[in-house]
Design an enzyme around this catalytic site. Structure first.
Site, PDB file in Angstrom:
ATOM      1  N   ARG A  34      -2.306  -5.471   1.984  1.00  0.00           N
ATOM      2  CA  ARG A  34      -0.877  -5.208   2.183  1.00  0.00           C
ATOM      3  C   ARG A  34      -0.434  -5.461   3.632  1.00  0.00           C
ATOM      4  NH1 ARG A  34       3.424  -2.112  -0.148  1.00  0.00           N
ATOM      5  NH2 ARG A  34       4.581  -0.860   1.378  1.00  0.00           N
ATOM      6  N   ILE A  60       9.688  -4.194   1.987  1.00  0.00           N
ATOM      7  CA  ILE A  60       8.511  -4.212   1.128  1.00  0.00           C
ATOM      8  C   ILE A  60       8.459  -2.841   0.473  1.00  0.00           C
ATOM      9  CG2 ILE A  60       7.028  -3.563   3.093  1.00  0.00           C
ATOM     10  CD1 ILE A  60       4.711  -4.981   1.734  1.00  0.00           C
ATOM     11  N   SER A  61       8.363  -2.801  -0.833  1.00  0.00           N
ATOM     12  CA  SER A  61       8.471  -1.544  -1.569  1.00  0.00           C
ATOM     13  C   SER A  61       7.319  -0.589  -1.246  1.00  0.00           C
ATOM     14  CB  SER A  61       8.498  -1.806  -3.082  1.00  0.00           C
ATOM     15  OG  SER A  61       9.652  -2.508  -3.452  1.00  0.00           O
ATOM     16  N   GLN A  62       7.603   0.691  -1.385  1.00  0.00           N
ATOM     17  CA  GLN A  62       6.598   1.744  -1.277  1.00  0.00           C
ATOM     18  C   GLN A  62       5.427   1.424  -2.214  1.00  0.00           C
ATOM     19  OE1 GLN A  62       8.028   5.186  -3.239  1.00  0.00           O
ATOM     20  NE2 GLN A  62       6.541   6.599  -2.345  1.00  0.00           N
ATOM     21  N   PRO A  63       4.177   1.589  -1.778  1.00  0.00           N
ATOM     22  CA  PRO A  63       3.034   1.267  -2.635  1.00  0.00           C
ATOM     23  C   PRO A  63       3.096   1.924  -4.013  1.00  0.00           C
ATOM     24  CG  PRO A  63       2.292   1.697  -0.405  1.00  0.00           C
ATOM     25  CD  PRO A  63       3.755   2.027  -0.429  1.00  0.00           C
TER      26      PRO A  63
END
Length: 218
Positions: A34, A60-63
């Protein structure tokens, strides 16, 4: 910073501990680096429990959200998937580990170029990226076994429903620009669509012909 350790902690503490059990999803997120999908100044935060800016008013989206959306597609391995909103390319990379081919649409050329560079660096060759209005999908490659939309839409674009294969799943945030509900839509054999609400969420707006006209908050 040991990114391998940070990535393992991310999967264990942020994803598996919150109920994501699909072993293929957990494995994909354990292997995709990531930190390569964010700027160097943010790499130490890449495995934190948060979304991060990637420029151009995008994130970038939260994991955990990446894991939830990916798991909701219930992927088996031979699918052809449409992703709307390539962004950093991280979600694209996770999907590429789980399906036969990913078709990803990004409206911002510089983001598409950056994502392609990182994905090529990682030798992920089962990904097609196109710069286009993501709200109209990718008609030339339809139908898709799954469609994942990484931006909030005021409603469900009709093109997505038309491009979804029988039994296919569409996962997208639906709502206003301040708040959305993550929604899953499954195309039934009789041509109807089953709609499920998964969780509250907040994404950047889906801009385009069948989404929002701009990113100005309404």
């Amino acid at each position: 910073m040991d990114f391998t350790v940070a990535r393992r902690r991310m999967v264990e503490q942020q994803i598996a501990a919150r109920g994501i059990t699909d072993p293929r999803v957990l494995s994909a997120m354990l292997t995709v680096p990531r930190h390569l999908f964010v700027g160097t100044g943010l790499q130490s935060h890449a495995y934190s429990d948060a979304s991060l800016p990637i420029g151009e008013k995008q994130t970038i989206s939260q994991p955990y959200m990446v894991a939830v959306m990916t798991a909701a597609l219930e992927l088996k391995g031979e699918e052809r998937i449409l992703e709307v909103g390539t962004g950093s390319g991280y979600q694209t990379a996770v999907l590429s580990r789980l399906v036969k081919r990913v078709y990803s649409v990004e409206r911002i050329p510089i983001l598409a170029s950056r994502a392609r560079k990182v994905l090529d660096q990682l030798q992920m060759s089962n990904i097609n990226i196109k710069v286009s209005d993501g709200t109209v999908g990718w008609q030339d490659q339809a139908p898709f076994a799954g469609i994942l939309v990484a931006a909030g839409s005021p409603d469900v674009p009709k093109n997505y429903l038309q491009q979804l294969d029988v039994g296919g799943k569409l996962v997208l945030p639906v709502g206003d620009q301040q708040h959305q509900v993550l929604t899953r839509i499954i195309r039934q054999e009789d041509g109807t669509f089953k709609r499920e609400q998964l969780m509250d969420c907040r994404f950047v707006p889906l801009i385009g012909e069948q989404g929002w006209l701009s990113d100005a908050v309404t």
